[in-house]
Structures are given as structure tokens and as C-alpha cells.
Design an enzyme around this catalytic site. Structure first.
Site, PDB file in Angstrom:
ATOM      1  N   HIS A 232      -2.944  -0.463  -8.948  1.00  0.00           N
ATOM      2  CA  HIS A 232      -2.893   0.845  -9.607  1.00  0.00           C
ATOM      3  C   HIS A 232      -4.148   1.682  -9.353  1.00  0.00           C
ATOM      4  O   HIS A 232      -4.024   2.818  -8.905  1.00  0.00           O
ATOM      5  CB  HIS A 232      -2.537   0.793 -11.091  1.00  0.00           C
ATOM      6  CG  HIS A 232      -2.367   2.189 -11.574  1.00  0.00           C
ATOM      7  ND1 HIS A 232      -1.205   2.915 -11.407  1.00  0.00           N
ATOM      8  CD2 HIS A 232      -3.267   3.061 -12.079  1.00  0.00           C
ATOM      9  CE1 HIS A 232      -1.403   4.157 -11.818  1.00  0.00           C
ATOM     10  NE2 HIS A 232      -2.636   4.267 -12.224  1.00  0.00           N
ATOM     11  N   TYR A 236      -5.472   5.842  -7.373  1.00  0.00           N
ATOM     12  CA  TYR A 236      -6.468   6.879  -7.687  1.00  0.00           C
ATOM     13  C   TYR A 236      -7.581   6.931  -6.639  1.00  0.00           C
ATOM     14  O   TYR A 236      -8.232   7.964  -6.487  1.00  0.00           O
ATOM     15  CB  TYR A 236      -7.008   6.700  -9.113  1.00  0.00           C
ATOM     16  CG  TYR A 236      -5.897   6.845 -10.127  1.00  0.00           C
ATOM     17  CD1 TYR A 236      -5.001   7.923 -10.029  1.00  0.00           C
ATOM     18  CD2 TYR A 236      -5.683   5.919 -11.123  1.00  0.00           C
ATOM     19  CE1 TYR A 236      -3.938   8.056 -10.908  1.00  0.00           C
ATOM     20  CE2 TYR A 236      -4.626   6.045 -12.008  1.00  0.00           C
ATOM     21  CZ  TYR A 236      -3.749   7.112 -11.895  1.00  0.00           C
ATOM     22  OH  TYR A 236      -2.701   7.235 -12.760  1.00  0.00           O
ATOM     23  N   HIS A 383       9.394   8.240  -6.162  1.00  0.00           N
ATOM     24  CA  HIS A 383       8.149   8.527  -6.895  1.00  0.00           C
ATOM     25  C   HIS A 383       6.942   8.505  -5.954  1.00  0.00           C
ATOM     26  O   HIS A 383       6.142   9.428  -5.925  1.00  0.00           O
ATOM     27  CB  HIS A 383       7.964   7.495  -8.014  1.00  0.00           C
ATOM     28  CG  HIS A 383       6.589   7.466  -8.615  1.00  0.00           C
ATOM     29  ND1 HIS A 383       6.098   8.491  -9.394  1.00  0.00           N
ATOM     30  CD2 HIS A 383       5.595   6.538  -8.559  1.00  0.00           C
ATOM     31  CE1 HIS A 383       4.859   8.189  -9.778  1.00  0.00           C
ATOM     32  NE2 HIS A 383       4.529   7.010  -9.290  1.00  0.00           N
ATOM     33  N   PHE A 384       6.840   7.448  -5.148  1.00  0.00           N
ATOM     34  CA  PHE A 384       5.551   7.381  -4.440  1.00  0.00           C
ATOM     35  C   PHE A 384       5.490   8.266  -3.201  1.00  0.00           C
ATOM     36  O   PHE A 384       4.407   8.549  -2.702  1.00  0.00           O
ATOM     37  CB  PHE A 384       5.079   5.943  -4.215  1.00  0.00           C
ATOM     38  CG  PHE A 384       5.830   5.077  -3.254  1.00  0.00           C
ATOM     39  CD1 PHE A 384       5.862   5.360  -1.915  1.00  0.00           C
ATOM     40  CD2 PHE A 384       6.461   3.925  -3.716  1.00  0.00           C
ATOM     41  CE1 PHE A 384       6.519   4.520  -1.030  1.00  0.00           C
ATOM     42  CE2 PHE A 384       7.119   3.078  -2.850  1.00  0.00           C
ATOM     43  CZ  PHE A 384       7.151   3.380  -1.490  1.00  0.00           C
ATOM     44  N   HIS A 385       6.642   8.783  -2.765  1.00  0.00           N
ATOM     45  CA  HIS A 385       6.533   9.772  -1.690  1.00  0.00           C
ATOM     46  C   HIS A 385       6.115  11.144  -2.224  1.00  0.00           C
ATOM     47  O   HIS A 385       5.572  11.954  -1.477  1.00  0.00           O
ATOM     48  CB  HIS A 385       7.831   9.840  -0.886  1.00  0.00           C
ATOM     49  CG  HIS A 385       7.924   8.717   0.109  1.00  0.00           C
ATOM     50  ND1 HIS A 385       8.404   7.473  -0.221  1.00  0.00           N
ATOM     51  CD2 HIS A 385       7.537   8.631   1.406  1.00  0.00           C
ATOM     52  CE1 HIS A 385       8.319   6.671   0.830  1.00  0.00           C
ATOM     53  NE2 HIS A 385       7.792   7.348   1.828  1.00  0.00           N
ATOM     54  N   ARG A 446      15.558  -0.791  -4.131  1.00  0.00           N
ATOM     55  CA  ARG A 446      14.632  -0.375  -3.079  1.00  0.00           C
ATOM     56  C   ARG A 446      14.528  -1.505  -2.064  1.00  0.00           C
ATOM     57  O   ARG A 446      14.955  -2.630  -2.325  1.00  0.00           O
ATOM     58  CB  ARG A 446      13.249  -0.055  -3.663  1.00  0.00           C
ATOM     59  CG  ARG A 446      12.535  -1.278  -4.241  1.00  0.00           C
ATOM     60  CD  ARG A 446      11.243  -0.917  -4.968  1.00  0.00           C
ATOM     61  NE  ARG A 446      10.143  -0.635  -4.062  1.00  0.00           N
ATOM     62  CZ  ARG A 446       8.846  -0.733  -4.391  1.00  0.00           C
ATOM     63  NH1 ARG A 446       8.483  -1.133  -5.607  1.00  0.00           N
ATOM     64  NH2 ARG A 446       7.905  -0.450  -3.525  1.00  0.00           N
ATOM     65  N   ARG A 447      14.004  -1.207  -0.892  1.00  0.00           N
ATOM     66  CA  ARG A 447      13.684  -2.211   0.123  1.00  0.00           C
ATOM     67  C   ARG A 447      14.888  -3.063   0.531  1.00  0.00           C
ATOM     68  O   ARG A 447      14.766  -4.273   0.671  1.00  0.00           O
ATOM     69  CB  ARG A 447      12.582  -3.147  -0.390  1.00  0.00           C
ATOM     70  CG  ARG A 447      11.271  -2.430  -0.616  1.00  0.00           C
ATOM     71  CD  ARG A 447      10.265  -3.312  -1.312  1.00  0.00           C
ATOM     72  NE  ARG A 447       8.900  -2.878  -1.019  1.00  0.00           N
ATOM     73  CZ  ARG A 447       7.818  -3.412  -1.571  1.00  0.00           C
ATOM     74  NH1 ARG A 447       7.933  -4.393  -2.418  1.00  0.00           N
ATOM     75  NH2 ARG A 447       6.637  -2.962  -1.250  1.00  0.00           N
TER      76      ARG A 447
END
Ligand code: HAS
Ligand code: CU1
Length: 557
Positions: A232, A236, A383-385, A446-447
Site C-alpha cells: 500500500h 503513495y 481501480h488501479f488503472h 480479475r487475472r
């Protein structure tokens, strides 16, 4: 707080050899862009595979190879090298001095390059289809783990070099406040140093000995705990340099002034404190961690939304200042007065728009109940794209258009492609991410290689959307190709330019030059470490006490 990368102002002592640092920055950013190119090609293969198109090379092994290569090269290599290059350029320009220990800095760079080459070799030869999270018991060739460890070692050396540069500056400027671009980089470094302890422990005590055959089994639960302790704050480590660019560069290019320097410092200090003790929001579904600890991490995760809300406010207000300075009067007309044609500014504005949605999704992921709907579904890649793939990657591309000419002394070439590229990325990301969020809600995991589940009726309903996301992938690939062409054109054929000043935003209110509580970075780090101990000491201790059986390694492809 401005400085030139070429000039050697007489008042500076020792003289700033900016070309020297520029070479180091360009080397780092060059590796980043190379990794980005390979990763973008791998992404195209995945998107087409997912859409179930009948392609000659399509196979499960190829799919997992390409997902691993894409994830590792984009999320771990492109970001890390770009941030290292940016850090060198920002330290030089904002502190108006050379980075300390240049030989050490270059050795860190070469160690990270060597590590990248080893990991890339393992992945591209099919010896490491473990995805970018490398969860055991999936097992990779030792070169993969050793390679990534060397990348981290290289980044530690970079961190120490920049910290030493800052200490030297402070010695010469007692009582002065650290310039904001450097402050943002220092927060990035502190978050990174705290985070990487987790992955270093996982590599050294678990994955490397296990992949070398020195240990027969591995404890997957402990390894996930250590991975997410790192994973996580890693996000950042990617985000803070992007925020630094939003605050100190994009606002300046748009013609604005930073609405509040102090608010920006509150943001970075809060990230130092809260980035790490939240990793269990990736482990809500994991056994072996008591739910009280997951609840604590949920509360802290809601805390870490706060600095991003502040950033949304401060950066938007600063852009509004820019537009009003150009004569905007109405409630909304300022938005259209912003320089949307400048590729750096448009990249940042579009990245912000996408991140507003991605951050909202993050808040949904952060609660146990709502996460249980979306966990391990296509929602997560949606989300992460929007976060690392847009807020961060699009900002970095926009930054390269501004920074590379200043570092190399060569004008940006193929300007039209550069102007179009952020919009193509935006369009591609909207199609890709919305489709993935929706199929995730419909239950698509996913995946997975075969999204048809051999003709299942449920999977049938996903097909139109997986095709939409593949179309998004094509736009993204086109956008990536435009970016690479602009960079190649600039480096190979750019005309010489004299515009080499790296300048940062002024603030709306006159800045106090005196050091404040925010400059007490040691104290912020101590608070962060205390919170880490509260959030992690007992869970790690109890995992170590638990009777575990371990797992042998699996290499499905
Ligand atoms: Fe996340 C999963 C929660 C932010 C990356 N995240 C992931 C994964 C990645 C990732 C890579 O709680 C997948 C990991 C895997 O492979 O398993 N995430 C959050 C939360 C935030 C968040 C609470 N994530 C990020 C960032 C990332 C990133 C940043 C990369 C850079 N995420 C999660 C959780 C999971 C997760 C769970 C696990 C899910 C699961 O089940 O596996 C927050 O930091 C978000 C805060 C952001 C905001 C938005 C602020 C908006 C701004 C722009 C405003 C724009 C405006 C428009 C106003 C609150 C700053 C301006 C326009 C003009 C025209 C002027
Ligand atoms: Cu997270």
C-alpha cells in the site's frame, strides 16, 4: 525557488554543474521510458487475449507471461526509475546545488538496471509467471526475486544520495524552509524507506531462500502480510511525486500560483504518517488476521483519504487562480480558460479527472462489506488503472514533455502528437476502466485468461464489456506509441534549445522562508514508525507464533 539547469549563477557556491545531474536524471528517465514501451506492448497482448479474439499466439502461458511483464515493468520499473530521475532533477533545481556523492548515485542506478535486466530476463523467458504481486506459493526463478531486490537496493542508494544532498543544503541554509519540490520528494523517500522494509524481509527471509531450494516450503500468509505492508505505501511512493508535479509544476505552466504552500505541506506530512499502517485493506478476505486489526486498518485508510481531498481542493483552486489571472469571471468559465492545449497541463487535468473517479473507488475498496463485492474482480484493475495508470502514469508522461527538453537541451519534437496523446489516454482509460468496473460488479474475476468460462451463460453477459475494454486498450496503446515517438523524436532529432530553466510555482500569499513544524521530518517519521508498530507488531508476532504448514512452490506455466 527557481534555478537553471544550465546556468551557473555566480552567487552559488560550490558551482552547480547542472549537466552532470541532468545526465543522471536522463539515464533514469530513459530506462523508465524503455520499460514503459515494452510494458505497453505486453498490455496490448493482454487486452486482446481477454477479449477472446482468435489470435495465433494466444495461450494461457503467454497471457500470464504478458500480465507479469506488464505489471512488473509498468508498476515497478517505469515508476521507480522515473521517480529516481525526477528526484535528481528536482533536488538540483529546487536546492540549487548538485546532488551529493555522484559516483554513488551512478552505482545505485547501475545496480537497479542490473536488477531490472535479471527480472526481465526471468519473466520474458517464461520463468516467472507470478504476476507483479508475486504471491507464493506461485514460484519464480531466483533471478526474478534477486533482480527486484537489486532494484530496491538501487533505490535505497538513490534515497540516501538525495537525503545527503538535503542535509548538505540545510547545513548551508540554517533556519530556511525546504523548497516545496524537494519537500515532496523527501516525503516520497521517507514513505519508500519505511515501506521497503516489508518487501526486503519477504525477499530475504522467505522468497529468495525458497526459490534457491534452501527452504522447501514457504508460509503464504506471512508473505502476504509482509507484501501488503509494502504494497500500500508503494502506491503513495508513486503518487507523491505526481502530487509534487501538480503543486509545483503544472500550476506554474498554467500561469497560476499555488493557493497554499502550507496546505501542500500538511498533505505530504500526512502521507508520511499514514501511508503504511493501512495495508490490511488488501487482506480483508485473508484468514489468519483477526478482524479487529482489519477494522483498525479501515479507519486509518479513511484517514489517508484526507490529504487527497486537500490536494483536490488546493490544486483546483490554484488552477482557478491561473484562469482568473487570464480574465475568467464567471462561476465555471475559468475551466475553459485553462491551457488545455499544453500537453503537460492537459495531462495533469485529465489525470485529476480520472483520479477523482479512481479515488472514489478506493473509498469503496476500503470497507470490508463493499470490498467483499469487488475483491479479486475486474473492478480492481479498473481501480488501479485510474490511479497508478492515470493519476501517476499520465502525469509522468506530461512531465516528460516539459522536463526532457530542459534536461537534454533539445526541443520537443512532434508537438501535435504530444498534444493529442493525453486525450487518447483519457479516452482509452474511460473505456477500459468503466468496462472493468462494471464487469467486476457483474462478478468477472480479475487475472483470468479465459473470460468465456467455456461458454457459461453468466460469462456471456460480460462479453460486450470485455470487448469495450479491449477497444480502450487499443486507444491506450496508440497513446503510448505517440508518447514514445515524441520522446524518440526529441532525443534523436530535437533542435537545440536554450530553454533549460526548471522553474516551480510561486505561492499566492508571500511564503514564509522560515523553517516550520513541517520541516521537522524526523518527528513525522517517528510518528509514522509508532503507528506502524501499533498496526503491525502484534499481527506479525501472532503470525510467527501460529502453527503453519508451509507450501511447496508451484510453477503452472
Ligand atoms: Fe488503491 C487496490 C484503496 C489510492 C493503486 N490500489 C489497489 C491496487 C492498486 C492500487 C495497484 O482499500 C491493486 C492491488 C492488487 O493488485 O491487488 N486506493 C485505496 C484508497 C485510495 C487508493 C482508499 N490506489 C490508490 C492510488 C494508487 C492505488 C493512489 C496508485 C497510485 N486500493 C484500495 C483498496 C484496495 C486497493 C482497499 C484493495 C482492493 C482489493 O479488494 O483487492 C486513496 O488514496 C484514494 C484517495 C483519492 C481521492 C481522490 C482525490 C481526487 C483528486 C482529483 C480531484 C479532481 C478534480 C477535478 C476536483 C479521495 C486529488 C479537477 C478538474 C479540473 C478541470 C480542474
Ligand atoms: Cu492499498
Amino acid at each position: 525557488m527557481t534555478a537553471a539547469l544550465t546556468s551557473k549563477p555566480a552567487f552559488l557556491s560550490p558551482p552547480v554543474k547542472t549537466r552532470r545531474d541532468a545526465r543522471l536524471a536522463v539515464a533514469n528517465i530513459g530506462v523508465a521510458i524503455g520499460a514503459f514501451g515494452i510494458a505497453a506492448f505486453m498490455a496490448l497482448m493482454q487486452a486482446l487475449s481477454r477479449a477472446n479474439l482468435d489470435l495465433p499466439w494466444r495461450s494461457a502461458g503467454m497471457y500470464y507471461l504478458s500480465v507479469t511483464a506488464h505489471g512488473v515493468l509498468m508498476a515497478l520499473v517505469f515508476t521507480t526509475f522515473f521517480i529516481m530521475g525526477l528526484g535528481v532533477a528536482f533536488a538540483n533545481a529546487s536546492l540549487e546545488r548538485n546532488v551529493s556523492y555522484p559516483k554513488l548515485a551512478w552505482s545505485g542506478f547501475w545496480i537497479a538496471v542490473l536488477g531490472t535486466a535479471a527480472a526481465a530476463w526471468a519473466i520474458l523467458t517464461g520463468k516467472a509467471t507470478v504476476l507483479y504481486t508475486f504471491y507464493p506459493p506461485l514460484q519464480a526463478h531466483p533471478a526474478f526475486y534477486l533482480g527486484l531486490t537489486l532494484v530496491v537496493v538501487g533505490s535505497w542508494i538513490w534515497s540516501l544520495v538525495l537525503l545527503a544532498t538535503w542535509y548538505a543544503w540545510r547545513r548551508d541554509h540554517a533556519g530556511r524552509t525546504t523548497p516545496l519540490p524537494m519537500y515532496g520528494m523527501l516525503a516520497t523517500i521517507i514513505v519508500w524507506l519505511i515501506a521497503t522494509i516489508g518487501v526486503a524481509a519477504e525477499m530475504l527471509f522467505q522468497l529468495i531462500p525458497w526459490s534457491l531450494g534452501l527452504k522447501e516450503t514457504v508460509d503464504p500468509l506471512l508473505s502476504r502480510l509482509l507484501f501488503w505492508y509494502f504494497g500500500h505505501p508503494l502506491v503513495y511512493f508513486w503518487l507523491l511525486p505526481a502530487y509534487t508535479i501538480w503543486y509545483t509544476v503544472a500550476v506554474k505552466i498554467a500561469g497560476g500560483k499555488l493557493f497554499s504552500d502550507q496546505l501542500a505541506r500538511v498533505v505530504f506530512a500526512t502521507f508520511i504518517v499514514l501511508s503504511a499502517p493501512v495495508g490490511m485493506h488488501h487482506q480483508f478476505m485473508d484468514p489468519g488476521v483477526a478482524s479487529g486489526w482489519k477494522l483498525l486498518h479501515t479507519f486509518l485508510t479513511f484517514g489517508i483519504l484526507f490529504p487527497s481531498f486537500l490536494t483536490a481542493f488546493t490544486v483546483t483552486a490554484s488552477f482557478e487562480v491561473a484562469a482568473r489571472a487570464k480574465g475568467a469571471r464567471g462561476l465555471f468559465d475559468w475551466i475553459f480558460k485553462l491551457p488545455w492545449g499544453d500537453p503537460t497541463v492537459s495531462s495533469v487535468l485529465l489525470a485529476m479527472l480520472l483520479f477523482a473517479v479512481g479515488g472514489f473507488g478506493g473509498a469503496i475498496n476500503a470497507s470490508f462489506v463493499t470490498d467483499s463485492v469487488v475483491h479479486n474482480t475486474a473492478w480492481i484493475q479498473g481501480h488501479f488503472h485510474l490511479t497508478v495508470g492515470s493519476a501517476v502514469a499520465l502525469t509522468f508522461m506530461g512531465t516528460a514533455y516539459w522536463l526532457i527538453p530542459r534536461l537534454t537541451g533539445q526541443e520537443l519534437e512532434l508537438g501535435l502528437l504530444a498534444k493529442v496523446q493525453p486525450y487518447l489516454w483519457f479516452l482509452g482509460m474511460v473505456l477500459f476502466s468503466i468496462a472493468n468496473h462494471v464487469t467486476g460488479l457483474m462478478g468477472m474475476p480479475r487475472r483470468i485468461y479465459d473470460a468465456t468460462y467455456q461458454g457459461s451463460a453468466v460469462a456471456e453477459k460480460w462479453q460486450a464489456l470485455t470487448l469495450t475494454s479491449a477497444v480502450g486498450g487499443l486507444f491506450l496503446f496508440m497513446s503510448a506509441a505517440f508518447f514514445l515517438l515524441v520522446m524518440l523524436g526529441t532525443v534523436l532529432a530535437g533542435k537545440r534549445t536554450e530553454t533549460r530553466r526548471v522553474e516551480f510555482s510561486d505561492t499566492l500569499l508571500p511564503e514564509s522562508n522560515r523553517s516550520s513544524v513541517f520541516d521537522r521530518l524526523g518527528w513525522w517519521t517517528v510518528i509514522a514508525i509508532i503507528l506502524v508498530l501499533i498496526a503491525y507488531a502484534y499481527p506479525v508476532y501472532s503470525q510467527l507464533q501460529m502453527q503453519t504448514f508451509g507450501s511447496p512452490g508451484y510453477k503452472p506455466y
